[in-house]
Design an enzyme around this catalytic site. Structure first.
Site, PDB file in Angstrom:
ATOM      1  N   HIS A 255       5.470  -3.695  -5.413  1.00 48.13           N
ATOM      2  CA  HIS A 255       4.699  -4.934  -5.347  1.00 48.13           C
ATOM      3  C   HIS A 255       5.508  -5.978  -6.105  1.00 48.13           C
ATOM      4  O   HIS A 255       6.063  -5.675  -7.169  1.00 48.13           O
ATOM      5  CB  HIS A 255       3.314  -4.777  -5.981  1.00 48.13           C
ATOM      6  CG  HIS A 255       2.452  -3.770  -5.299  1.00 48.13           C
ATOM      7  ND1 HIS A 255       1.594  -2.917  -5.992  1.00 48.13           N
ATOM      8  CD2 HIS A 255       2.297  -3.463  -3.987  1.00 48.13           C
ATOM      9  CE1 HIS A 255       0.955  -2.147  -5.132  1.00 48.13           C
ATOM     10  NE2 HIS A 255       1.370  -2.452  -3.909  1.00 48.13           N
ATOM     11  N   GLU A 293       4.060  -3.134   1.168  1.00 52.94           N
ATOM     12  CA  GLU A 293       2.951  -3.449   2.087  1.00 52.94           C
ATOM     13  C   GLU A 293       2.444  -4.867   1.815  1.00 52.94           C
ATOM     14  O   GLU A 293       1.297  -5.044   1.400  1.00 52.94           O
ATOM     15  CB  GLU A 293       1.821  -2.405   1.993  1.00 52.94           C
ATOM     16  CG  GLU A 293       1.774  -1.602   0.695  1.00 52.94           C
ATOM     17  CD  GLU A 293       0.947  -2.270  -0.399  1.00 52.94           C
ATOM     18  OE1 GLU A 293       0.593  -3.442  -0.240  1.00 52.94           O
ATOM     19  OE2 GLU A 293       0.667  -1.618  -1.410  1.00 52.94           O
TER      20      GLU A 293
END
Length: 340
Positions: A255, A293
């Site tokens: 992230h 993601e």
């Protein structure tokens, strides 16, 4: 160009200044005014590097420095053919490390770019004597390898020749970094994608939970030791992403958050993203993929990731967002690697 020829494999790099003088076909490197190595270069594919003189007590480090110099100045250069007569005593250690590989030609050894950038030193601040042993366990219903203890402090440092700046990663310290993290998360630009805006106490709780979670490592990215970004690196096998693709035991996920406006832009992303991925592949050689993601509508970040050789495998739905599954394989990262 920064380099420390005196560092031992288990010590933190003490970065000094490596200087080069290229006259005609000869390259001479000096370290703090002391001659280190001189080679004669013959343009070809691969580049022919003829060893002429080398500092006798720093032979292995000197040859590493010359490889670094030549590969860093030309990202398109994929291999160097070293002509090393008499096979000095330090050659076997370089063959054992993978810095050099044999060729079919007598007294010629090859340095492969794809192998060079997989060597853990001097990029990692600490190198363990081997990979962490594997023992499978089950946590929260997920079977995965036992994870090693988390590192503390600086874990990665590299001089980015294109930027003319150091890019480094260190572990987040809650008390030291809480106010900075809080400020970044409350930036509207960041909050739009992360949706983690909140108070200092909320963020203290958020970071403390991650600190106690063995599958996630929180990192601060720095340029010239100035913090500019926050990263989470996680083991994908025990993460929420695992049900959405066939996660391997040592896949890592990321992230990413750039908090400082002054360090945004494609050239900065290319530096820190490649550093982050490089670190994760070096941290455990069993890691074959790095995944991410981002929100499927975050076109800018997805575009940056495409530029760094990630590919979009598919889109899928988390409970809180529609995500794009971005994947970068180890082989693809190091094959024709553009690190400098």
């Amino acid at each position: 160009m920064p380099f420390d020829a005196a560092s031992t494999p288990l010590s933190l790099p003490r970065w000094h200044s490596l200087q080069g003088d290229e006259t005609g076909s000869r390259l001479s490197l000096t370290l703090e005014g002391r001659p280190l190595i001189q080679v004669r270069l013959v343009p070809a594919d691969p580049v022919q590097v003829h060893l002429e003189t080398v500092c006798p007590d720093r032979g292995a480090q000197a040859l590493w420095a010359a490889c670094y110099w030549l590969l860093s100045r030309d990202p398109a250069c994929q291999r160097l053919a070293w002509h090393v007569p008499k096979a000095p005593a330090w050659v076997p250690s370089l063959l054992a490390s993978g810095l050099l590989v044999p060729s079919e030609q007598a007294h010629v050894l090859i340095c492969e770019r794809a192998l060079f950038w997989q060597l853990p030193q001097p990029w990692l601040g600490e190198v363990q004597s081997g990979v962490y042993p594997q023992q499978m366990q089950i946590s929260n219903g997920k079977r995965h390898p036992r994870r090693p203890p988390k590192p503390r402090g600086e874990v990665y440092r590299r001089f980015d020749v294109r930027l003319g700046a150091w890019v480094s990663l260190r572990t987040l310290e809650v008390e030291q970094d809480l106010a900075r993290f809080n400020r970044w998360q409350n930036e509207p630009r960041v909050a739009h994608f992360w949706q983690e805006q909140g108070s200092l106490e909320q963020h203290r709780e958020y970071l403390s939970k991650l600190e106690a979670d063995p599958h996630t490592l929180t990192l601060i990215g720095c340029f010239d030791d100035e913090p500019f970004a926050y990263f989470e690196a996680y083991w994908a096998k025990e993460d929420r992403i695992a049900p959405f693709y066939p996660a391997d035991d040592y896949d890592r996920g990321i992230h990413m958050l750039v908090g400082e406006q002054a360090h945004r832009g494609p050239h900065k992303v290319a530096s820190w993203m490649s550093a982050l991925v490089h670190y994760l592949f070096l941290d455990d050689p069993r890691t074959q993929r790095v995944v991410a993601e981002p929100r499927a509508d975050n076109g800018k970040m997805i575009g940056y990731m495409h530029d760094q050789c990630f590919h979009c495998d598919k889109e899928f739905d988390f409970p809180h967002k529609r995500a794009a599954l971005m994947i970068l394989g180890r082989e693809r990262f190091f094959d024709r690697c553009t690190l400098v």
